[in-house]
Design a protein around this motif. Structure first.
Motif, PDB file in Angstrom:
ATOM      1  N   GLY A 253       0.800  -1.219   0.000  1.00 56.42           N
ATOM      2  CA  GLY A 253       0.000   0.000   0.000  1.00 56.42           C
ATOM      3  C   GLY A 253       0.832   1.267   0.000  1.00 56.42           C
ATOM      4  N   LEU A 254       0.283   2.330   0.585  1.00 60.27           N
ATOM      5  CA  LEU A 254       0.934   3.634   0.599  1.00 60.27           C
ATOM      6  C   LEU A 254       2.296   3.551   1.289  1.00 60.27           C
ATOM      7  CD1 LEU A 254       0.721   6.736   0.124  1.00 60.27           C
ATOM      8  CD2 LEU A 254      -0.336   6.876   2.387  1.00 60.27           C
ATOM      9  N   VAL A 255       3.321   4.085   0.632  1.00 62.15           N
ATOM     10  CA  VAL A 255       4.669   4.100   1.198  1.00 62.15           C
ATOM     11  C   VAL A 255       4.767   5.264   2.183  1.00 62.15           C
ATOM     12  CG1 VAL A 255       7.120   4.373   0.694  1.00 62.15           C
ATOM     13  CG2 VAL A 255       5.652   3.046  -0.858  1.00 62.15           C
ATOM     14  N   PRO A 281      -0.251  -3.416   5.920  1.00 63.79           N
ATOM     15  CA  PRO A 281      -0.052  -4.157   7.166  1.00 63.79           C
ATOM     16  C   PRO A 281      -0.116  -3.236   8.373  1.00 63.79           C
ATOM     17  CG  PRO A 281       2.041  -3.842   6.069  1.00 63.79           C
ATOM     18  CD  PRO A 281       0.993  -3.324   5.127  1.00 63.79           C
ATOM     19  N   LEU A 282      -0.235  -3.870   9.540  1.00 59.53           N
ATOM     20  CA  LEU A 282      -0.406  -3.119  10.778  1.00 59.53           C
ATOM     21  C   LEU A 282       0.759  -2.172  11.042  1.00 59.53           C
ATOM     22  CD1 LEU A 282      -1.728  -2.423  13.449  1.00 59.53           C
ATOM     23  CD2 LEU A 282      -0.779  -4.536  14.412  1.00 59.53           C
ATOM     24  N   TYR A 283       1.996  -2.637  10.873  1.00 57.13           N
ATOM     25  CA  TYR A 283       3.124  -1.786  11.227  1.00 57.13           C
ATOM     26  C   TYR A 283       3.135  -0.514  10.396  1.00 57.13           C
ATOM     27  CZ  TYR A 283       6.001  -2.645   7.046  1.00 57.13           C
ATOM     28  OH  TYR A 283       6.484  -2.677   5.762  1.00 57.13           O
ATOM     29  N   ARG A 284       2.720  -0.629   9.122  1.00 60.76           N
ATOM     30  CA  ARG A 284       2.717   0.573   8.282  1.00 60.76           C
ATOM     31  C   ARG A 284       1.572   1.499   8.656  1.00 60.76           C
ATOM     32  NH1 ARG A 284       3.986   0.407   1.876  1.00 60.76           N
ATOM     33  NH2 ARG A 284       5.925  -0.441   2.726  1.00 60.76           N
ATOM     34  N   ARG A 285       0.465   0.950   9.079  1.00 63.08           N
ATOM     35  CA  ARG A 285      -0.637   1.803   9.527  1.00 63.08           C
ATOM     36  C   ARG A 285      -0.206   2.638  10.733  1.00 63.08           C
ATOM     37  NH1 ARG A 285      -6.252  -1.286   8.197  1.00 63.08           N
ATOM     38  NH2 ARG A 285      -5.443  -2.637   6.566  1.00 63.08           N
ATOM     39  N   LEU A 286       0.507   2.004  11.638  1.00 65.60           N
ATOM     40  CA  LEU A 286       0.992   2.739  12.811  1.00 65.60           C
ATOM     41  C   LEU A 286       2.015   3.794  12.398  1.00 65.60           C
ATOM     42  CD1 LEU A 286       1.342  -0.227  15.348  1.00 65.60           C
ATOM     43  CD2 LEU A 286      -0.552   1.408  15.096  1.00 65.60           C
ATOM     44  N   GLU A 287       2.866   3.473  11.435  1.00 63.87           N
ATOM     45  CA  GLU A 287       3.828   4.453  10.921  1.00 63.87           C
ATOM     46  C   GLU A 287       3.110   5.637  10.281  1.00 63.87           C
ATOM     47  OE1 GLU A 287       6.323   2.361   8.226  1.00 63.87           O
ATOM     48  OE2 GLU A 287       7.650   1.558   9.779  1.00 63.87           O
ATOM     49  N   LEU A 288       2.026   5.357   9.558  1.00 63.76           N
ATOM     50  CA  LEU A 288       1.265   6.426   8.910  1.00 63.76           C
ATOM     51  C   LEU A 288       0.654   7.359   9.946  1.00 63.76           C
ATOM     52  CD1 LEU A 288       0.049   7.779   6.435  1.00 63.76           C
ATOM     53  CD2 LEU A 288      -1.774   6.057   6.440  1.00 63.76           C
ATOM     54  N   GLY A 312      -7.616 -15.544   6.233  1.00 62.77           N
ATOM     55  CA  GLY A 312      -7.315 -14.870   7.489  1.00 62.77           C
ATOM     56  C   GLY A 312      -8.410 -13.906   7.888  1.00 62.77           C
ATOM     57  N   SER A 313      -8.196 -13.242   8.996  1.00 65.49           N
ATOM     58  CA  SER A 313      -9.197 -12.326   9.537  1.00 65.49           C
ATOM     59  C   SER A 313      -9.075 -10.953   8.890  1.00 65.49           C
ATOM     60  CB  SER A 313      -9.025 -12.196  11.052  1.00 65.49           C
ATOM     61  OG  SER A 313      -7.725 -11.713  11.359  1.00 65.49           O
ATOM     62  N   ASN A 314     -10.137 -10.160   9.052  1.00 63.71           N
ATOM     63  CA  ASN A 314     -10.103  -8.799   8.528  1.00 63.71           C
ATOM     64  C   ASN A 314      -9.143  -7.939   9.343  1.00 63.71           C
ATOM     65  OD1 ASN A 314     -12.095  -9.076   6.461  1.00 63.71           O
ATOM     66  ND2 ASN A 314     -13.661  -9.125   8.051  1.00 63.71           N
ATOM     67  N   HIS A 315      -8.520  -6.983   8.687  1.00 64.22           N
ATOM     68  CA  HIS A 315      -7.624  -6.061   9.367  1.00 64.22           C
ATOM     69  C   HIS A 315      -8.447  -4.939  10.016  1.00 64.22           C
ATOM     70  CE1 HIS A 315      -5.088  -8.094   6.465  1.00 64.22           C
ATOM     71  NE2 HIS A 315      -4.026  -7.707   7.124  1.00 64.22           N
ATOM     72  N   PRO A 316      -8.160  -4.562  11.242  1.00 64.06           N
ATOM     73  CA  PRO A 316      -8.853  -3.412  11.841  1.00 64.06           C
ATOM     74  C   PRO A 316      -8.606  -2.148  11.010  1.00 64.06           C
ATOM     75  CG  PRO A 316      -7.676  -4.655  13.514  1.00 64.06           C
ATOM     76  CD  PRO A 316      -7.229  -5.196  12.189  1.00 64.06           C
ATOM     77  N   ALA A 317      -9.568  -1.259  11.023  1.00 65.59           N
ATOM     78  CA  ALA A 317      -9.433  -0.018  10.260  1.00 65.59           C
ATOM     79  C   ALA A 317      -8.316   0.852  10.833  1.00 65.59           C
ATOM     80  CB  ALA A 317     -10.750   0.747  10.290  1.00 65.59           C
ATOM     81  N   LEU A 318      -7.760   1.688   9.983  1.00 63.22           N
ATOM     82  CA  LEU A 318      -6.763   2.657  10.430  1.00 63.22           C
ATOM     83  C   LEU A 318      -7.337   3.533  11.546  1.00 63.22           C
ATOM     84  CD1 LEU A 318      -3.929   3.960   9.813  1.00 63.22           C
ATOM     85  CD2 LEU A 318      -5.167   5.518   8.280  1.00 63.22           C
ATOM     86  N   LYS A 319      -8.606   3.885  11.402  1.00 59.60           N
ATOM     87  CA  LYS A 319      -9.277   4.738  12.390  1.00 59.60           C
ATOM     88  C   LYS A 319      -9.254   4.111  13.779  1.00 59.60           C
ATOM     89  CE  LYS A 319     -12.153   8.015  13.817  1.00 59.60           C
ATOM     90  NZ  LYS A 319     -11.678   9.402  14.028  1.00 59.60           N
ATOM     91  N   SER A 320      -9.244   2.776  13.872  1.00 59.74           N
ATOM     92  CA  SER A 320      -9.303   2.115  15.178  1.00 59.74           C
ATOM     93  C   SER A 320      -8.047   2.363  16.008  1.00 59.74           C
ATOM     94  CB  SER A 320      -9.517   0.614  14.992  1.00 59.74           C
ATOM     95  OG  SER A 320      -8.379   0.005  14.398  1.00 59.74           O
TER      96      SER A 320
END
Length: 497
Positions: A253-255, A281-288, A312-320
């Protein structure tokens, strides 16, 4: 002359409805002289092979609506005075120049403040259902079970207290039952908690984006957009005068790097990047989120197709994960349900929602309250969850079929995206012209969508195309991809050495 206005009756539509339409077309076109009586009910029922009662009932409806005037023993006559009031046109002397542009017409080119009609946008053929293999995105396969349950909810919504909840103009308010269902059933699945004052119902994602742009956009604002990205978002932000900044994406996704520095706001699709389908992925969402806090920009998160991860399971939204209020969450309630219903929502800080609600009032006050209540009932009765499960299972099967078929029939191409969503983003060799491929493959009854429109800069993305599989029947996917592969080889052979 009248006979040409009576088309063959269509199955599935009422005879009265169709007869009324045909008669009105004839009346408004001036095919029936105002001084002559309408054809008698006996003559018309013999001509059209319908019951006399059907004709009489339609005539009486046209009398009630003002189009016809009854006359004892003479029949029904056209109410020319009424038509003149409605159309300001005499049926006796219809001017051939009626639709010609007069010399004193306004100069619209000088007056228009935007050129939205000239923007590059996705064009989907109206007759896409006529294609044997419609790999079109954003449409769905007919689901009679969902349609039947929607009809049941529509019936319930027109009874008793439910009807009293939507017949009045709500001015600025949303259906409280729908807001409750969004808070209790929809948002928690994305890991989001919200209060009623943090939710606004809209008429779809485009409407959400437009209102946000009206409030937050301005000439010169640095608006970051994924490249390639969502076309409608790009055009909406452009209309407000924002400076568009294309942002690189990769297989996750977004770099998140220095390219985000200087953005005032950015739009992203973490769950399924539009159009490539990759998941952040989760780590990049946290970086964003950390980058948004460091560089002080807002994030608009479009969480479309969030319930459709097949492995697999759904990824939680960035908003979460947002604890700063910088993420504005856009949700669609009907995209995978009934796309034509057009209902969505925004979840954001109460202060922003308050301003959006005030703006919405001046645009259209609120989305149709009857549809809001029907959808609220659909959610409350568990039908929405049942539909989501069926849709997920159906799309998962289709995804497996189309993935295998692409590997077999188009091994030269690379399909990107995670196991989820309702489309596959395909890239071919640089020499491939996706538009030429689209034209050739259409001869085989296959509809595909060239991908260059998703790139901000012109002349890019010519070798990309998107295959939507939400609307095509599962048993047609294999044959459709085989036909696509055949067209691919024909195009390759036709190219000069």
């Amino acid at each position: 002359m009248l006979e040409r206005y009576f088309r063959p009756f269509e199955a599935g539509r009422g005879l009265q409805e169709q007869l009324r339409e045909n008669l009105l077309n004839a009346i408004l076109d001036g095919a029936l002289p105002p001084d002559d009586a309408m054809p008698s009910s006996r003559k018309l029922c013999e001509l059209l092979k319908v019951s006399r009662n059907t004709v009489v009932l339609v005539y009486e409806q046209l009398v009630q609506d003002g189009y016809l005037t009854p006359s004892d023993r003479r029949g029904y006559f056209i109410n020319e005075k009424f038509l003149r009031q409605q159309l300001n046109v005499s049926l006796k002397a219809k001017s051939p120049a009626l639709f010609e542009r007069p010399d004193h017409a306004p100069d619209w080119e000088r007056r228009l403040q935007t050129d939205s009609a000239q923007m590059r946008s996705i064009v989907k053929p109206r007759n896409w259902r006529d294609y044997r293999y419609p790999f079109i995105y954003g449409q769905i396969e007919d689901d009679e079970q969902t349609a039947a349950r929607w009809r049941d909810c529509a019936r319930i919504a027109t009874s008793g207290a439910h009807m009293r909840s939507w017949v009045d103009d709500q001015v600025m308010l949303d259906d409280p039952l729908l807001v409750e269902q969004i808070i209790q059933r929809v948002l928690p699945k994305r890991g989001i908690q919200a209060r009623p004052e943090q939710v606004l119902v809209t008429i779809g994602t485009q409407n959400s984006l437009y209102m946000l742009t009206r409030l937050l956009g301005r000439p010169g604002l640095q608006m970051g957009l994924e490249e390639p990205g969502y076309v409608d978002a790009r055009n909406i932000f452009s209309l407000s005068g924002c400076t568009l900044r294309p942002l690189r994406i990769d297989r996750q996704g977004l770099v998140v790097d220095e390219q985000l520095r200087g953005c005032d706001m950015l739009f992203c699709t973490p769950s399924h990047q539009s159009p490539t389908g990759v998941t952040m992925p989760l780590y990049r969402r946290l970086e964003l989120l950390a980058s948004a806090r460091e560089h002080d920009f807002l994030i608009i998160e479009d969480d479309y197709e969030s319930e459709q991860n097949f492995l697999g399971s759904n990824h939680p939204a960035l908003k979460s994960y947002d604890d700063s209020g910088r993420v504005i969450y856009l949700g669609s309630l009907t995209k995978g349900l009934l796309p034509g219903v057009r209902l969505g929502f925004i979840a954001a800080d109460a202060e922003l929602i308050h301003e959006l609600r005030a703006l919405r009032r001046y645009m259209y006050r609120h989305p149709p309250s009857n549809n809001q209540r029907i959808l609220a009932l659909f959610l409350a009765m568990g039908h929405y969850d049942a539909h989501a499960r069926r849709l997920r299972d159906r799309l998962a099967r289709k995804w497996r079929v189309i993935s295998r078929a692409l590997a077999e029939h188009l091994p030269e191409c690379h399909a990107s995206g995670m196991a989820g969503g309702s489309s596959i983003w395909v890239s071919g060799p640089p020499a491939v012209d996706a538009w030429a491929l689209q034209r050739r493959v259409a001869r085989h009854g296959v509809l595909i969508e060239p991908g260059d429109i998703h790139f901000l800069g012109e002349g890019r993305g010519g070798c990309y195309f998107r295959l939507g599989f939400g609307a095509i029947a599962e048993d047609r996917i294999e044959a459709g991809i085989a036909a696509l592969g055949q067209a691919w080889r024909e195009l390759h052979q036709a190219q000069p050495a």
